[in-house]
Structure formats: structure tokens, C-alpha cells
Design an enzyme around this catalytic site. Structure first.
Site, PDB file in Angstrom:
ATOM      1  CB  CYS A  25      -0.931  -0.142   1.262  1.00  0.00           C
ATOM      2  SG  CYS A  25      -2.357   1.079   1.080  1.00  0.00           S
ATOM      3  CG  HIS A  69      -3.774  -3.664   2.826  1.00  0.00           C
ATOM      4  ND1 HIS A  69      -2.604  -3.253   3.760  1.00  0.00           N
ATOM      5  CD2 HIS A  69      -4.423  -2.709   2.307  1.00  0.00           C
ATOM      6  CE1 HIS A  69      -2.796  -2.071   3.588  1.00  0.00           C
ATOM      7  NE2 HIS A  69      -3.675  -1.647   2.859  1.00  0.00           N
ATOM      8  CD  GLU A 104      -1.442  -6.045   5.094  1.00  0.00           C
ATOM      9  OE1 GLU A 104      -1.484  -5.141   5.316  1.00  0.00           O
ATOM     10  OE2 GLU A 104      -0.916  -6.558   4.035  1.00  0.00           O
TER      11      GLU A 104
END
Length: 520
Positions: A92, A179, A181
Site C-alpha cells: 500500500c 493488503h 495480510e
């Protein structure tokens, strides 16, 4: 930090630019049995090199950020970090920063990209190895990379982001606008594994339970020959912290459970019974009136947390003076700290009573937090290794401020009674169903909304209770549970029948993000 039997574990350094998912990145790396440690975004090459004392540093990940590169005071990397020769993955804001530092065009897009997005994978190599031509990813950005110099390869794009993923053609630099994660990125774990295991060449030689002796030594070193108080709520975090402290201090540890009147039904009695049987030197402070008086007329959730945080400390201080304890031990974990905005540049989601809610004037010589770098599931693993009973290790999370932050608006005894009964019903029905094995947390919220109902053929203008059941691994992200209708029906029927004044029950179908698990 623990080490494996082979010596220092391989690890990844994560540079924190203030993004709320920063600790989730660290969590995902640890899931691969690779150690991770978070440093400030402006960590120098020398500070990165110093990590070699605790791990074999294999790579660097740059986190997201609420900041914008368009602002002069936006966070930046220290000079030389991208020239260490270590593989770097920017996520990001980190993705945008690498592009910006190499002369790429980064500017505000006409549209903001937020939520689940379909990305077209143009070059399924490197971090994107093994991906399909179209992948669902989680986006959360306003600034966008629009172009890169020729030494970069564009690997993915979306309808809004022409450069959604890239890699440098000759240097180990990689970027993802999304993202990986976050669980909503369907193959996010595979992307991170491609970077951590393949590109960085990390060995999977770290386990959270390796950290027990290190944590015990840390407590001993910090407290020396003094006495300490452990703040014991009875939840898994404080219980594991107590077990570690007991190994470190023996009879120089005093456990204090504060019954502030905001606990679930019969909870303080259960805590006293459980830990007394375990031989813990336990003090139960019955101070319900004190907390309720302080909360009278206070509707704001942040103010509630600060009041409760200060009163907790004052109770602990009184017990410390009485017992001669000089230090306070808490079961604070990673998510508590990140949501409280403990790092410079990170947004505060909500102040946890035992982090940002603590008063500035504290009598203790120090506050020790042996679990501050662990996630909930890692804490559970530690608890099992310490032989704590399953009833504690598997206990669902419960906020330190208790039911006060599950009552929207002012806290009163009448509202507490209604919510305590509603919570008990939710817990009973969930634990009697198949949801017991899948639910991370289940709770009732007493909203400040009233609505019309009919009871006994008469109009009743009463309270609205919200039910929330979520599934999660670490509490940093969560999905609402697609609970069976018959379970929800039993919960609704029981709450409206058994609790006077409640006329409506609603079910919360919001994921985290965008919501938090608790309402306040």
C-alpha cells in the site's frame, strides 16, 4: 523473543509507517514459523543490522499508512534502507513510497479504491507466483501509482490502479497496492509466503513457545528482588501473564482481580474459585460502587475507557501499598497496543483501558508487559505450554472495561442488569451449538435505540439488543458468523421473553474491517 533449537531464527523486519494492519503483517509472517519484528519507519540501516543479534535478518516489509506522499511531513525511509541488498516488499503506502523514490508517478486518484477488488495479474512471477489471471484482493487507498520508470515491471492492475503490483528488474524490490495480510485478499498468505520463503529464503525455524524462558527472564531482570502485582481479569492474556510471572517471582507475586461491577454473570466468583484452586496468591477487590459512581453520566466510550483505566490503577496502587509491591504486570498484547495508536503516525482506533487509558501519574516503579509482542493465538499456545486448563486457554476474549463498553451511552445498574442477562443468554446458546467450535467471540450489545414492540397484546416501547458473533484467528481481522437461523431465533426469543424492557434483537453482519469486533 524465543530462538529455535538451531539457534537464532530467520526473521523479517517490518517498518511501521502507521498503518493499522502493520501488526497483522507481523502476525502473518509468524504464521509461517518465521520470526518478525516491527521497527519505526525511519529505522536506519544500522538499526536493521542490530537485529542480527536476535535473528537472521532475511528481508524487509514496508507497511501501509494513513498518510499521503503528497504531504511534506509524510513518513519516509531512512537513507540507505533500500540499498542494503535485502529483499524489500512495499504494501500500500510502502508500494507507493518505493515507486515515488524511483521517480514513479504517484498522485491522488479520481476514485478511492476501498474493499474487495478484482485485480488482473499480468505477470504471475515473484510475489505473484502461482496466482490466477484474476484475483480478489483487499484495497484501501486514495493515492495511486500511475507509472514507473523502465527498470520496473508492472505485474498487476485494476480498473482504478494501472500499477497495482510491480517488481524491479534487477534489484530485489517488490510492491503491492493491496493488503495481502488481510484475510479478504483470498491468496494473501501465498503472496507473503512467496516473498518470505522463496524470495527471502527464510527457514521456518521459529515458534512462539520458544519465548517462555525469555519472557520469564525479562520479568526477573525488570523486577529484581522486589514484589509485583499482576492484574488478573481471568482471561487468557492476564492468566498467561500471571503464569509467566509466577515462574519468575514465586511468592513475590500477588494477583489482584478487580470486580468493578462490569463483569459477566458470576464471572468474578468463577475467577476467585478457579485461581484459588491453582494456589495463586489472589486478592479480589470488590469495588463495584466506586466504578459505577465514576461512570455516572458519562456516555462517551473513550471517556469511559480512561475513567476505568485510571480507577484500575488506583485500586492496584492501594493493594501495592498494602502488600509492598513496587511493579505492575499486565497481560497487554499486540492488538491492544496497535488499536490504541501507540506508535507515532498510527491512527487510534480506540483506547484500550490498559494502554492509552492509563493515567500519567502512576505510583509503580514500572509496568511490565511480557505479552506485548504476542497475538491472541500465540498467547493461547503459550498458555497450553504452561499447562493452564483449557477453560482458561480457550476462553473467548472479553474487554477489560467489561460491559461498560457494550452499553452504548451512559452506564447504569439497570442497563448492566439487562445486558448481563442478555450476554448470558448469547453465551449459553452459542456454547450449546455447533458455533462453539468456530466462533472467536460472541456477545450482546445494549444499544441506545428504542423501538416499539408488542408484549401481552400491549404496546411496549423498549430497548434494542444487538448480537455479535465473529470468527477470527488473531482478532486483528474477523468475519461475522453465518450462524444457523435456529440458534439466532432461540437467542432472540429468550432475550425478548426473559428480559423486561427489551423489544427487539438485531444481528450484526459487519466484518472487521471495516468495523471493530466490539462496538465501542
Amino acid at each position: 523473543m524465543g530462538t529455535s533449537e538451531q539457534g537464532k531464527p530467520d526473521g523479517i523486519a517490518i517498518l511501521d509507517f502507521g498503518g493499522q494492519y502493520c501488526h497483522l503483517i507481523a502476525r502473518r509472517v509468524r504464521e509461517m514459523s518465521v520470526y518478525s519484528e516491527i521497527l519505526p519507519c525511519d529505522a536506519t540501516p544500522e538499526e536493521l543490522d542490530a537485529l542480527k543479534g536476535v535473528m537472521n535478518l532475511k528481508g524487509i516489509i514496508l507497511s501501509g499508512s494513513p498518510a499521503s506522499l503528497r504531504l511534506k511531513d509524510s513518513p519516509r525511509l531512512s537513507e540507505g534502507v533500500l540499498e542494503t541488498g535485502l529483499p524489500v516488499l512495499g504494501l500500500c503506502y510502502g508500494h507507493q513510497l518505493i515507486a515515488h523514490l524511483h521517480g514513479g508517478e504517484v498522485r491522488r486518484g479520481e476514485k478511492r479504491e476501498y474493499g474487495i477488488t478484482e485485480a488482473t495479474i499480468d505477470a504471475p512471477e515473484g510475489v505473484l507466483k502461482g496466482l490466477e489471471p484474476r484475483e480478489r484482493v483487499w484495497m484501501s487507498h486514495g493515492d495511486t501509482v500511475f507509472s514507473l520508470p523502465d527498470e520496473f515491471q508492472v505485474q498487476a492492475h485494476t480498473d482504478i490502479s494501472p500499477v497495482a503490483a510491480f517488481r524491479h528488474k534487477t534489484k530485489p524490490l517488490h510492491g503491492l497496492q493491496w493488503h495481502p495480510e488481510v484475510v479478504h485478499t483470498q491468496k494473501g498468505k501465498e503472496m507473503l509466503a512467496n516473498f518470505v520463503l522463496d524470495i527471502c529464503g527464510s527457514k521456518q525455524n521459529w515458534r512462539p513457545t520458544d519465548s517462555i524462558e525469555t519472557a520469564v527472564k525479562e520479568i526477573r531482570d525488570a523486577i529484581g528482588d522486589s514484589k509485583a502485582i499482576i492484574a488478573l481479569s481471568g482471561g487468557v492474556d492476564s492468566s498467561v501473564a500471571a503464569a509467566l510471572a509466577a515462574k519468575a517471582l514465586g511468592d513475590r507475586l500477588v494477583a489482584v482481580h478487580v470486580d468493578h461491577g462490569l463483569m459477566r454473570m458470576n464471572e468474578s466468583d468463577n475467577v476467585e474459585e478457579t485461581f484459588s484452586k491453582m494456589g495463586v496468591n489472589l486478592i479480589v477487590a470488590r469495588v463495584q460502587d466506586r466504578f459505577l459512581e465514576k461512570l455516572r453520566g458519562v456516555p462517551d466510550p473513550e471517556e469511559k475507557r480512561k475513567i476505568i483505566g485510571e480507577e484500575f490503577i488506583r485500586v492496584f496502587e492501594a493493594e501495592a501499598r498494602r502488600t509492598g509491591a513496587e511493579y505492575l504486570i499486565q497481560g497487554t498484547i499486540y492488538p491492544d497496543r496497535i488499536e490504541s495508536g501507540f506508535r507515532s503516525g498510527s491512527d487510534r482506533i480506540k483506547t484500550h483501558h490498559n494502554v492509552g487509558g492509563l493515567p500519567l501519574d502512576i505510583e509503580f516503579k514500572g509496568i511490565i508487559e511480557p505479552l506485548r509482542d504476542f497475538y491472541k493465538d500465540e498467547v493461547r499456545a503459550l498458555g497450553a505450554r504452561l499447562d493452564l486448563p483449557p477453560s482458561i486457554v480457550e476462553r473467548q476474549p472479553f474487554p477489560g472495561p467489561g460491559l461498560a463498553v457494550r452499553i452504548i451511552g451512559e452506564v447504569t445498574e439497570e442497563k448492566l442488569d439487562s445486558l448481563r442477562r442478555a450476554d448470558a443468554i448469547v453465551c449459553e446458546e452459542v456454547e450449546a451449538s455447533s458455533l462453539r467450535d468456530t466462533a472467536w467471540q460472541y456477545l450482546a450489545v445494549l444499544t441506545d435505540t428504542r423501538s416499539t414492540g408488542v408484549k401481552g397484546d400491549e404496546r411496549d416501547y423498549g430497548l434494542t439488543v444487538a448480537v455479535r458473533i465473529v470468527e477470527s484467528v488473531d482478532g486483528m481481522t474477523a468475519s461475522f458468523s453465518k450462524a444457523p437461523w435456529d440458534v439466532l431465533e432461540r437467542i432472540s426469543t429468550r432475550i425478548t421473553n426473559e428480559i423486561p424492557g427489551v423489544t427487539r434483537v438485531v444481528y450484526d453482519i459487519t466484518h472487521k474491517p471495516p468495523a471493530t469486533i466490539e462496538w465501542e
